[in-house]
Design an enzyme around this catalytic site. Sequence first.
Site, PDB file in Angstrom:
ATOM      1  N   HIS A 101      -4.893  -5.668   2.708  1.00  0.00           N
ATOM      2  CA  HIS A 101      -4.309  -3.456   2.960  1.00  0.00           C
ATOM      3  C   HIS A 101      -4.365  -3.116   5.033  1.00  0.00           C
ATOM      4  CE1 HIS A 101      -5.546   0.192   1.964  1.00  0.00           C
ATOM      5  NE2 HIS A 101      -4.987   0.166   1.159  1.00  0.00           N
ATOM      6  N   LYS A 143     -11.729   1.372  -9.517  1.00  0.00           N
ATOM      7  CA  LYS A 143     -11.780   2.645  -9.835  1.00  0.00           C
ATOM      8  C   LYS A 143     -13.036   3.359 -10.152  1.00  0.00           C
ATOM      9  CE  LYS A 143      -8.204   3.476  -7.226  1.00  0.00           C
ATOM     10  NZ  LYS A 143      -7.928   3.681  -5.166  1.00  0.00           N
TER      11      LYS A 143
END
Length: 473
Positions: A287, A168
């Site tokens: 994902h 992040k």
Amino acid sequence: MAVKTYQAGVKEYRQTYWMPEYTPLDTDLLACFKITPQAGVDREEAAAAVAAESSTGTWTTVWTDLLTDMDYYKGRAYRIEDVPGDDTCFYAFIAYPIDLFEEGSVVNVFTSLVGNVFGFKAIRALRLEDIRFPIAYVKTCNGPPNGIQVERDVINKYGRPLLGCTIKPKLGLSGKNYGRAVYECLRGGLDFTKDDENINSQPFMRWKQRFDFVQEATLKAEQETGERKGHYLNVTAPTPDEMFKRAEYAKEIGAPIIMHDYITGGFCANTGLAQWCRDNGMLLHIHRAMHAVLDRNPHHGIHFRVLTKILRLSGGDHLHTGTVVGKLEGDRASTLGWIDLLRESYVPEDRSRGIFFDQDWGSMPGAFAVASGGIHVWHMPALVTIFGDDSVLQFGGGTLGHPWGNAAGAAANRVALEACVQARNEGRQVEKEGREILTAAAQHSPELKIAMETWKEIKFEFDTVDKLDVTNK
């Protein structure tokens, strides 16, 4: 076979496709649909319409039906059940002969089962709840490129869940700063770091630059810790050719694992990439970006247990499955159901977990369940209990949000995990005794102590939108 004559015109679907006396064959592909019919359309006709439109039927009789054995190839609606607590819809069970589907092609299966039939006017809403893939069809699919045991052997880590982290902020970092974050997280104690699903090759960080900095960081962390490490390099791309180009480069620089967004990237691309990974000895992380568009509405779409089965057949060594305790949708019973469908060799019917059919995977290897999304150290006892060893627990903000930095966040998660695994191995009730276990571990880990203080009030206590129908009884 008796001589057939052609009679033009339109007839009710139930005359051909509603067969309550039919006993499904072991080789049939079975599907359970939740059907909400339009006003005035009765259940048998609605179920038969879905069977017809997802197999051999069209809106009128055609003379070319006489050129094949329609009694063999047609789908058969063979059972109807009430949906507990909801009289606007019902379950329809449909059997399809295996020869309707190309071998090893989840693309072809979905084109029929969730194709034009979902836009059929006689149906107000339609949801594919579950599929039973016959073992004869399972054996035509390659499945996970490696599987759980092979991956553990590759990374030489056993007896505990693996630890990961999504870097992040998910967008905006330069390649060098991105690599720095990867290094700090891996050096701090994580097994893997990960590209976020929407990191591909943007102006702020092109894919090759990211791959190079990340692999340098991974190798440095391995040398300093003596452990095998990895970073999921997302090779999802605008075209299949570009996807394989990125995968080849990842292999060239020595990366052990790559990543694909299997729904947005497409099932055809995913099946091809899984085959490439199998041929080239690469691990494949999957994902599920865009899944909630398909699976969150309880009346229309595709349930995630179906998307889980499709992924296992198409191929992937990891799959995001939700967390139960984090920020993303997913109740405990349903999540445990699709985790089993991802990992176990045989899963029996269990309506309490939303599983409508027995599913036999034969010798097809299972894949790691990935818990990711809004989790932190306080969730560790529950995660270890829910997911067990064959899982990857990924703490993005729960690593990089640590007040002392990325390495400290990774160390806090590693200490918390090892404390919970040790307590479990000693026979303790980890989820029930979680606070005590973590508090004791924090006495010897200032990183864990600070993490616990930072996130002690953070909870995601929202009601589940897509509840198990059994809970409505």
